[in-house]
Design an enzyme around this catalytic site. Structure first.
Site, PDB file in Angstrom:
ATOM      1  N   TRP A  59     -19.685  15.009  17.882  1.00  0.00           N
ATOM      2  CA  TRP A  59     -19.285  13.770  17.204  1.00  0.00           C
ATOM      3  C   TRP A  59     -17.923  13.346  17.742  1.00  0.00           C
ATOM      4  O   TRP A  59     -16.979  14.155  17.758  1.00  0.00           O
ATOM      5  CB  TRP A  59     -19.226  14.050  15.702  1.00  0.00           C
ATOM      6  CG  TRP A  59     -18.857  12.901  14.825  1.00  0.00           C
ATOM      7  CD1 TRP A  59     -19.373  11.648  14.851  1.00  0.00           C
ATOM      8  CD2 TRP A  59     -17.895  12.930  13.757  1.00  0.00           C
ATOM      9  NE1 TRP A  59     -18.802  10.880  13.860  1.00  0.00           N
ATOM     10  CE2 TRP A  59     -17.888  11.632  13.177  1.00  0.00           C
ATOM     11  CE3 TRP A  59     -17.046  13.914  13.228  1.00  0.00           C
ATOM     12  CZ2 TRP A  59     -17.067  11.307  12.106  1.00  0.00           C
ATOM     13  CZ3 TRP A  59     -16.233  13.589  12.161  1.00  0.00           C
ATOM     14  CH2 TRP A  59     -16.247  12.299  11.608  1.00  0.00           C
ATOM     15  N   ASP A  74     -19.466  22.456  10.479  1.00  0.00           N
ATOM     16  CA  ASP A  74     -19.568  21.076   9.999  1.00  0.00           C
ATOM     17  C   ASP A  74     -20.985  20.877   9.470  1.00  0.00           C
ATOM     18  O   ASP A  74     -21.939  20.782  10.237  1.00  0.00           O
ATOM     19  CB  ASP A  74     -19.268  20.107  11.153  1.00  0.00           C
ATOM     20  CG  ASP A  74     -19.181  18.663  10.678  1.00  0.00           C
ATOM     21  OD1 ASP A  74     -19.470  18.400   9.497  1.00  0.00           O
ATOM     22  OD2 ASP A  74     -18.844  17.782  11.499  1.00  0.00           O
ATOM     23  N   LYS A  99     -24.570  11.420   3.585  1.00  0.00           N
ATOM     24  CA  LYS A  99     -25.935  11.196   4.043  1.00  0.00           C
ATOM     25  C   LYS A  99     -26.962  11.661   3.014  1.00  0.00           C
ATOM     26  O   LYS A  99     -27.878  10.919   2.653  1.00  0.00           O
ATOM     27  CB  LYS A  99     -26.179  11.926   5.375  1.00  0.00           C
ATOM     28  CG  LYS A  99     -25.157  11.646   6.471  1.00  0.00           C
ATOM     29  CD  LYS A  99     -25.213  10.211   6.943  1.00  0.00           C
ATOM     30  CE  LYS A  99     -24.424  10.013   8.245  1.00  0.00           C
ATOM     31  NZ  LYS A  99     -23.002  10.324   8.134  1.00  0.00           N
TER      32      LYS A  99
END
Length: 397
Positions: A143, A225, A261
């Site tokens: 990311w 993460d 999310k």
């Protein structure tokens, strides 16, 4: 400030003349280009946010129910504790670590400003809890914001381990493990807990076990993460395999958890940082330091989204409803991958595309070159990352 010249007229002196313009963010900057595009047929495959089959943002039904309940319960808007909402902290910890979470007092959990905030708090803590100059290993690719978050937190000594085999559109497990075997003792290693962003390729359970073995033998500090728990496979337990297995190995590590999310609370900015410690005494010391970090950045976290998540995780009925919706969302992601693959095959698109089906999560690493991506944007107004990453949720059936 303003000053007067020799004639007595006002002059403005710029105090910021040394400031240089920053380049646009690679994701949000590209989305701004899309929004400014006047073409009627433009398409954006950039932002990682779930959409329904009409291309509309999706709000979980269980979130609506909890919001209505909260509106009628007369909750106040007083400050939360620095470490956040108690229910969110308790049940998010259980969500990540499950039945392996026997020593709850040895795991520090604080509410954070989504997953990015958890990464920020965790990297800030590591910047002073570890020797100055400690290296952090990051997957290549990753990311784009990871490097910036770590740099601004003081983790400036950054290195990269191979992750993606572009020749075969697959996981470069050998390249990764060869690199981290050579890492300095005590280094930090960033790992994507599930649904690797941007590749959508995860280690197998055996590979995760080998990664944990290397971390244990090399005294590495994993920083996981976990942005997509339940969103990747549709199963909360499957998607939490890595942190639970690392806990079994007895490692000290961190987990950055996001509810953007998997609960659809993008704008609420709700997440959690978990720090696994060897015992409750050390955990208390760690918590006190992170509390001071929070105090110096934003003092207290927001309550609205935290209460929503806390109630969903705490209430068995809401929790089961949420799991069913998560399963539905995950199933639709897989369906959209299949539809894209079928469309490419039907059009006899040159190349091999089966990897799109094998990847998981909301992103697909298509294998398109930067030149091909630029052609799609400039010629056809189809916006995607130059790396070839697309969101599988921004096109419809």
């Amino acid at each position: 400030m303003c000053i007067r010249d020799s004639y007595g007229s006002l002059m403005k002196r710029c105090m910021w003349s040394s400031v240089q313009r920053c380049p646009p963010d690679p994701i949000f900057g590209l989305n701004q280009q899309f929004l400014k595009d006047k073409d009627r047929n433009k398409v954006s495959l950039v932002i990682g946010a779930y959409r329904d089959d009409n291309g509309k943002p999706y709000i979980f039904n269980v979130v609506r129910k909890v919001e209505q309940e909260m509106m009628q319960s007369g909750l106040n808007k007083e400050y939360l504790q620095m470490e956040g909402d108690p229910d969110l902290r308790k049940y998010s910890k259980m969500l990540v670590f499950g039945d392996y979470c026997k020593k709850l007092d040895s795991i520090v959990t604080v509410q954070s400003l989504s997953g990015t905030g958890a990464l920020k708090l965790g990297s800030t803590f590591l910047s002073y809890a570890r020797p100055k100059g400690t290296k952090i290993y990051i997957s290549n690719p990753t990311w784009p914001n990871h490097m910036h978050v770590f740099k601004t937190s003081g983790l400036t000594n950054q290195a990269f381990y191979p992750y993606y085999d572009s020749a075969h559109n697959s996981f470069d497990f050998k390249g990764m493990t060869d690199t981290i075997w050579k890492a300095e003792q005590g280094s930090i290693i960033l790992l994507h807990g599930c649904a690797h962003n941007p590749t959508g390729i995860d280690p197998t359970k055996d590979q995760w076990n080998e990664i944990a073995d290397i971390c244990e033998k090399k005294s590495l500090i994993p920083f996981i993460d976990l942005a997509y728990q339940g969103f990747a496979t549709g199963n909360l337990n499957n998607d939490a395999f890595a942190p639970r297995m690392f806990l079994q190995h007895g490692l000290n590590f961190l987990v950055a958890e996001s509810f953007a999310k998997n609960v659809g609370l993008y704008a609420e900015r709700i997440g959690a940082l978990h720090v696994v410690c060897p015992d409750p005494e050390i955990a208390g010391k760690v918590l006190s330091n992170i509390q001071m970090d929070i105090r110096g950045i934003y003092s207290n976290p927001p309550c609205q989204g935290a209460r929503i998540v806390g109630r969903i995780l705490k209430n068995p009925t809401y929790f089961e409803e949420w799991k069913k919706e998560l399963s539905m969302v995950s199933t639709r992601i897989k369906k959209m991958r299949k539809l894209l693959l079928n469309a490419l095959i039907a059009r006899r698109t040159p190349g091999a595309w089966i990897h799109i089906l094998h990847q998981i999560g909301m992103f697909s690493y298509t294998g398109l070159s930067e030149k091909q991506c630029m052609y799609l944007m400039e010629k056809h107004h189809v916006y995607l990352m130059k790396s070839g990453r697309i969101s599988c949720l921004l096109y419809t059936s």
